[in-house]
Design a protein around this motif. Structure first.
Motif, mmCIF file in Angstrom:
data_model
loop_
_atom_site.group_PDB
_atom_site.id
_atom_site.type_symbol
_atom_site.label_atom_id
_atom_site.label_comp_id
_atom_site.label_asym_id
_atom_site.label_seq_id
_atom_site.Cartn_x
_atom_site.Cartn_y
_atom_site.Cartn_z
ATOM 1 N N THR A 48 0.854 -1.195 0.000
ATOM 2 C CA THR A 48 0.000 0.000 0.000
ATOM 3 C C THR A 48 0.884 1.238 0.000
ATOM 4 O O THR A 48 1.874 1.280 0.731
ATOM 5 N N VAL A 49 0.543 2.214 -0.827
ATOM 6 C CA VAL A 49 1.295 3.481 -0.864
ATOM 7 C C VAL A 49 0.342 4.627 -0.541
ATOM 8 O O VAL A 49 -0.701 4.781 -1.189
ATOM 9 N N VAL A 50 0.682 5.393 0.500
ATOM 10 C CA VAL A 50 -0.124 6.557 0.901
ATOM 11 C C VAL A 50 0.781 7.782 0.926
ATOM 12 O O VAL A 50 1.901 7.716 1.442
ATOM 13 N N ILE A 51 0.317 8.895 0.329
ATOM 14 C CA ILE A 51 1.087 10.145 0.376
ATOM 15 C C ILE A 51 0.163 11.260 0.875
ATOM 16 O O ILE A 51 -0.870 11.533 0.264
ATOM 17 N N ILE A 52 0.535 11.843 2.012
ATOM 18 C CA ILE A 52 -0.254 12.927 2.626
ATOM 19 C C ILE A 52 0.576 14.199 2.583
ATOM 20 O O ILE A 52 1.772 14.153 2.926
ATOM 21 N N ALA A 53 -0.018 15.295 2.158
ATOM 22 C CA ALA A 53 0.691 16.584 2.205
ATOM 23 C C ALA A 53 -0.146 17.513 3.078
ATOM 24 O O ALA A 53 -1.322 17.764 2.779
ATOM 25 N N ASP A 54 0.432 18.004 4.142
ATOM 26 C CA ASP A 54 -0.358 18.821 5.078
ATOM 27 C C ASP A 54 0.576 19.806 5.782
ATOM 28 O O ASP A 54 1.755 19.891 5.449
ATOM 29 N N LYS A 55 0.037 20.483 6.746
ATOM 30 C CA LYS A 55 0.843 21.409 7.550
ATOM 31 C C LYS A 55 1.359 20.676 8.785
ATOM 32 O O LYS A 55 0.720 19.731 9.255
ATOM 33 N N ILE A 56 2.507 21.081 9.322
ATOM 34 C CA ILE A 56 2.978 20.532 10.600
ATOM 35 C C ILE A 56 3.796 21.607 11.294
ATOM 36 O O ILE A 56 4.546 22.330 10.645
ATOM 37 N N THR A 57 3.566 21.818 12.552
ATOM 38 C CA THR A 57 4.432 22.706 13.351
ATOM 39 C C THR A 57 4.816 21.941 14.605
ATOM 40 O O THR A 57 3.959 21.661 15.445
ATOM 41 N N LEU A 58 6.053 21.515 14.666
ATOM 42 C CA LEU A 58 6.459 20.719 15.823
ATOM 43 C C LEU A 58 6.727 21.612 17.022
ATOM 44 O O LEU A 58 6.204 21.378 18.107
ATOM 45 N N TYR A 59 7.545 22.626 16.826
ATOM 46 C CA TYR A 59 7.939 23.471 17.958
ATOM 47 C C TYR A 59 7.649 24.940 17.634
ATOM 48 O O TYR A 59 7.895 25.382 16.516
ATOM 49 N N PRO A 60 7.172 25.723 18.622
ATOM 50 C CA PRO A 60 6.970 27.168 18.399
ATOM 51 C C PRO A 60 8.298 27.890 18.218
ATOM 52 O O PRO A 60 9.340 27.412 18.709
ATOM 53 N N GLU A 61 8.280 29.045 17.533
ATOM 54 C CA GLU A 61 9.506 29.806 17.231
ATOM 55 C C GLU A 61 10.274 30.133 18.516
ATOM 56 O O GLU A 61 11.506 30.159 18.550
#
Ligand SMILES: Cc1ncc(COP(=O)(O)O)c(CNc2cccc(C(=O)O)c2)c1O
Length: 290
Positions: free
Chosen positions: A110-123
């Motif tokens: 199975t191949v899945v490709i997701i493109a989304d936003k991510i913010t791990l740590y605040p500035e």
């Protein structure tokens, strides 16, 4: 609502799904990549795909797309979602099978490709640096499951992450079973001592990070000596600087480990210069989407 690539089709993210008989879901039998696009350029896409196909080979997963076809699908997934800045999650699993764990009963990955936003740590965490602890969970042995394979088995990382969060920290350092520093739950680690940059070899029990490799290149271009070296917590505690690297986090300073202040307790000069240089590279080294 975004569109997700699932096995050759683009599906609304609300409806995107895989079978409950998928061995990625049932057994964690699969691998993944975390990739970032910056202003319409997918950073180091070739390097990520090279790692993906190497990991698939190690697991005898025969990805049903060539690397070039996969590259086109990743670019198309970012484009179809009209994204310029994105976090891309590429997941390849063994695929649908029966309830047994036998991978040879899964005819097609199975191949899945997701493109989304991510913010791990605040500035603010980049400005002030992270305070982290060392997890009581040790890195799984390379004899059991090589951590160089970014598999869907992240429980070692997740248990360490739970420990950090419950203790009020954003990240945890993981040692290997001999006590050497391996990496964090989702990032590689660097320390700076007496002007030299150090990071442990992947064989310690760490992912061969793409961001780590980029930082090593930046250091070389800056004329900063770099050594791959096994080191212990003592070396971290007594280092002049420390920082973590990962696709989502990029490069982020660490100013305290297990209540030991690193250097003067502020992001170090070499760390800050590397972060600056890394951010310059992000729209240069990659694949254009538009
Ligand atoms: C265990 C581990 N080590 C290092 C990295 C950095 O590798 P790259 O420089 O190639 O990205 C990773 C990847 N970092 C990663 C992957 C998935 C989730 C999260 C999270 O923090 O939620 C982080 C990772 O999961």
């Amino acid at each position: 609502m975004g569109l997700v690539y699932v096995n050759g089709e683009f599906v609304d993210s609300e409806r995107a799904s895989v079978s409950v008989f998928d061995h990625g879901y049932l057994y964690g039998d699969g691998i993944f990549e975390g990739i970032r696009a910056y202003d319409g350029v997918i950073f180091k896409l070739d390097e990520h795909l090279k790692r993906l196909y190497s990991m698939a080979k190690a697991l005898l997963i025969d990805i049903p797309l060539t690397m070039e076809e996969m590259k086109e699908k990743v670019v198309e997934t970012v484009r179809i979602n009209n994204l310029r800045d994105a976090y891309i999650r590429l997941v390849v699993s063994r695929g649908k099978g029966d309830l047994g764990l036998d991978p040879y009963k899964c005819p097609k990955p199975t191949v899945v490709i997701i493109a989304d936003k991510i913010t791990l740590y605040p500035e603010s965490m980049y400005q002030n640096g992270l305070k982290i602890i060392t997890s009581t969970y040790r890195r799984n042995s390379i004899q059991a499951l090589d951590p160089q394979i970014k598999s869907l088995n992240y429980l070692n990382n997740i248990l360490a992450k739970i420990e950090a969060v419950k203790a009020g920290y954003p990240e945890a350092l993981i040692l290997n079973q001999e006590g050497y520093v391996a990496e964090c739950t989702g990032d590689n680690i660097f320390i700076v001592s007496n002007g030299t940059l150090y990071s442990p070899p992947s064989a310690v029990g760490a992912l061969g990070g793409i961001t780590r490799a980029t930082v090593i290149d930046i250091a070389k271009q800056m004329g900063i000596p770099f050594e791959e070296k096994y080191f212990s917590l003592f070396n971290v505690y007594t280092a002049d600087e420390c920082f973590l690297t990962g696709t989502a986090a990029e490069a982020i300073p660490v100013v305290e480990v297990d209540h030991r202040v690193i250097g003067d307790g502020k992001p170090g000069p070499i760390t800050k210069k590397i972060i600056e240089e890394f951010r310059k590279l992000t729209t240069v080294l990659g694949t254009k989407v538009y």
